[in-house]
Design a protein around this motif. Structure first.
Motif, PDB file in Angstrom:
ATOM      1  N   UNK A   1       0.887  -1.226  -0.309  1.00 30.16           N
ATOM      2  CA  UNK A   1       0.141  -0.024   0.186  1.00 30.16           C
ATOM      3  C   UNK A   1       0.966   1.159  -0.016  1.00 30.16           C
ATOM      4  N   UNK A   2       2.022   1.178   0.918  1.00 29.12           N
ATOM      5  CA  UNK A   2       2.743   2.403   0.875  1.00 29.12           C
ATOM      6  C   UNK A   2       3.563   2.496  -0.499  1.00 29.12           C
ATOM      7  N   UNK A   3       4.209   1.624  -0.971  1.00 30.08           N
ATOM      8  CA  UNK A   3       4.630   1.762  -2.370  1.00 30.08           C
ATOM      9  C   UNK A   3       3.720   2.192  -3.439  1.00 30.08           C
ATOM     10  N   UNK A   4       2.461   1.609  -3.374  1.00 27.39           N
ATOM     11  CA  UNK A   4       1.435   2.396  -4.356  1.00 27.39           C
ATOM     12  C   UNK A   4       1.382   3.625  -4.261  1.00 27.39           C
ATOM     13  N   UNK A   5       1.044   4.257  -2.903  1.00 25.35           N
ATOM     14  CA  UNK A   5       0.782   5.769  -2.519  1.00 25.35           C
ATOM     15  C   UNK A   5       2.140   6.438  -3.084  1.00 25.35           C
ATOM     16  N   UNK A   6       3.083   6.107  -2.711  1.00 22.87           N
ATOM     17  CA  UNK A   6       4.685   6.591  -3.179  1.00 22.87           C
ATOM     18  C   UNK A   6       4.594   6.939  -4.662  1.00 22.87           C
ATOM     19  N   UNK A   7       4.062   5.655  -5.296  1.00 16.15           N
ATOM     20  CA  UNK A   7       4.184   5.776  -7.033  1.00 16.15           C
ATOM     21  C   UNK A   7       3.199   6.526  -7.495  1.00 16.15           C
ATOM     22  N   UNK A   8       1.973   6.690  -6.850  1.00 10.22           N
ATOM     23  CA  UNK A   8       1.050   7.368  -7.527  1.00 10.22           C
ATOM     24  C   UNK A   8       1.126   8.958  -7.155  1.00 10.22           C
ATOM     25  N   UNK A   9       2.146   9.225  -6.141  1.00 13.53           N
ATOM     26  CA  UNK A   9       1.831  10.656  -5.640  1.00 13.53           C
ATOM     27  C   UNK A   9       3.239  11.027  -5.845  1.00 13.53           C
ATOM     28  N   UNK A  10       4.113  10.399  -6.536  1.00 14.83           N
ATOM     29  CA  UNK A  10       5.585  10.837  -6.431  1.00 14.83           C
ATOM     30  C   UNK A  10       5.825  12.245  -6.938  1.00 14.83           C
ATOM     31  N   UNK A  11       5.177  12.727  -8.087  1.00  7.41           N
ATOM     32  CA  UNK A  11       5.265  13.869  -8.690  1.00  7.41           C
ATOM     33  C   UNK A  11       4.863  15.082  -7.727  1.00  7.41           C
ATOM     34  N   UNK A  12       3.932  14.929  -6.964  1.00 12.60           N
ATOM     35  CA  UNK A  12       3.248  15.663  -5.952  1.00 12.60           C
ATOM     36  C   UNK A  12       4.393  15.946  -4.910  1.00 12.60           C
ATOM     37  N   UNK A  13       4.853  14.862  -4.192  1.00 14.37           N
ATOM     38  CA  UNK A  13       5.951  14.871  -3.418  1.00 14.37           C
ATOM     39  C   UNK A  13       7.272  15.511  -3.891  1.00 14.37           C
ATOM     40  N   UNK A  14       7.628  15.548  -4.969  1.00 20.68           N
ATOM     41  CA  UNK A  14       8.877  16.220  -5.693  1.00 20.68           C
ATOM     42  C   UNK A  14       8.648  17.640  -5.638  1.00 20.68           C
ATOM     43  N   UNK A  15       7.213  18.155  -6.303  1.00 18.16           N
ATOM     44  CA  UNK A  15       6.790  19.718  -6.339  1.00 18.16           C
ATOM     45  C   UNK A  15       6.928  20.085  -4.888  1.00 18.16           C
ATOM     46  N   UNK A  16       6.435  19.244  -3.845  1.00 16.82           N
ATOM     47  CA  UNK A  16       6.535  19.801  -2.523  1.00 16.82           C
ATOM     48  C   UNK A  16       7.929  20.103  -2.134  1.00 16.82           C
ATOM     49  N   UNK A  17       8.741  19.064  -2.395  1.00 16.60           N
ATOM     50  CA  UNK A  17      10.212  19.344  -1.787  1.00 16.60           C
ATOM     51  C   UNK A  17      10.926  20.458  -2.462  1.00 16.60           C
ATOM     52  N   UNK A  18      10.610  20.468  -4.012  1.00 13.49           N
ATOM     53  CA  UNK A  18      11.169  21.460  -4.805  1.00 13.49           C
ATOM     54  C   UNK A  18      10.675  22.746  -4.365  1.00 13.49           C
ATOM     55  N   UNK A  19       9.518  22.960  -3.806  1.00 10.63           N
ATOM     56  CA  UNK A  19       9.052  24.189  -3.212  1.00 10.63           C
ATOM     57  C   UNK A  19       9.801  24.594  -2.033  1.00 10.63           C
ATOM     58  N   UNK A  20      10.358  23.908  -1.538  1.00 13.35           N
ATOM     59  CA  UNK A  20      11.109  24.387  -0.283  1.00 13.35           C
ATOM     60  C   UNK A  20      12.624  24.353  -0.542  1.00 13.35           C
ATOM     61  N   UNK A  21      13.254  23.865  -1.336  1.00 18.48           N
ATOM     62  CA  UNK A  21      14.770  23.650  -1.794  1.00 18.48           C
ATOM     63  C   UNK A  21      15.163  24.220  -3.012  1.00 18.48           C
ATOM     64  N   UNK A  22      14.241  24.718  -3.804  1.00 14.05           N
ATOM     65  CA  UNK A  22      14.223  25.151  -5.193  1.00 14.05           C
ATOM     66  C   UNK A  22      15.554  24.511  -5.806  1.00 14.05           C
ATOM     67  N   UNK A  23      15.830  23.370  -5.648  1.00 13.54           N
ATOM     68  CA  UNK A  23      16.870  22.834  -6.469  1.00 13.54           C
ATOM     69  C   UNK A  23      16.468  21.140  -6.541  1.00 13.54           C
ATOM     70  N   UNK A  24      16.690  20.758  -7.956  1.00 19.18           N
ATOM     71  CA  UNK A  24      16.101  19.576  -8.508  1.00 19.18           C
ATOM     72  C   UNK A  24      16.638  18.490  -7.713  1.00 19.18           C
ATOM     73  N   UNK A  25      18.038  18.402  -7.827  1.00 24.19           N
ATOM     74  CA  UNK A  25      18.644  17.222  -7.201  1.00 24.19           C
ATOM     75  C   UNK A  25      18.333  17.157  -5.751  1.00 24.19           C
ATOM     76  N   UNK A  26      18.340  18.342  -4.950  1.00 24.88           N
ATOM     77  CA  UNK A  26      18.084  18.159  -3.571  1.00 24.88           C
ATOM     78  C   UNK A  26      16.642  17.637  -3.285  1.00 24.88           C
TER      79      UNK A  26
END
Length: 188
Positions: A15-40
């Motif tokens: 279930x956790x794997x499925x949630x991560x895969x389905x929402x990966x782009x949202x998590x990335x946008x969230x993180x990018x909104x904080x750090x403003x660097x793609x690799x970080x």
């Protein structure tokens, strides 16, 4: 009892794997909104996914798996921001005005980003989840483990502060850079 716990643990992990895969782009946008660097941002999401999978047995109610993973990702963002900053080669290039090599989109609203960066982490999380991730206030309250009325009042305060900061920048043409058309509507 140990026979059933293994099956239940594998269900939680799936279930956790499925949630991560389905929402990966949202998590990335969230993180990018904080750090403003793609690799970080990628590192933050990968660390959050690892921690979520590693501790999936602590998930108590499976219907809240998405909220649980979101909270882990937010905590990873906050942890990253608390760490001492080390300058990367790319950060030095960006800071010195050297042009990027075309890998990232340069058309972003710098004024809005700077204004968001002035907010405290939890307040910025509320704004980003509401306006960039289109989350409902009830979902944001669950993710941040806050009272709904607290989330509403903090969102209202943040939006009022952002409006003031952005209107000051528009009033002073030297402070507000060119290209103000891309700004999102800031309303509570």
């Amino acid at each position: 009892m140990s026979i059933f716990s293994g099956k239940k643990e594998s269900q939680k992990q799936a279930l956790v794997e499925q949630v991560i895969l389905e929402n990966y782009q949202q998590y990335y946008r969230l993180a990018y909104g904080y750090v403003h660097h793609a690799d970080d941002a990628s590192d933050i999401v990968q660390n959050g996914a690892y921690k979520a999978l590693k501790s999936c047995q602590s998930l108590k109610q499976q219907e809240y798996a998405a909220t649980w993973v979101y909270r882990i990702m937010l905590n990873e963002c906050f942890t990253y921001l608390r760490q001492p900053k080390h300058l990367s080669y790319e950060a030095v290039q960006e800071g010195s005005g050297v042009e990027r090599d075309g890998r990232e989109d340069c058309y972003e609203d710098v004024d809005l980003r700077r204004a968001l960066d002035t907010l405290p982490d939890k307040d910025r999380a509320i704004v980003m989840l509401k306006y960039f991730e289109d989350k409902k206030l009830e979902e944001i309250a669950e993710i941040l483990d806050e009272n709904l009325s607290t989330v509403k009042s903090r969102l209202y305060r943040c939006m009022k502060k952002l409006r003031g900061m952005l209107s000051e920048q528009e009033a002073c043409p030297a402070a507000a850079g060119a290209g103000q058309k891309g700004r999102i509507g800031v309303k509570a």
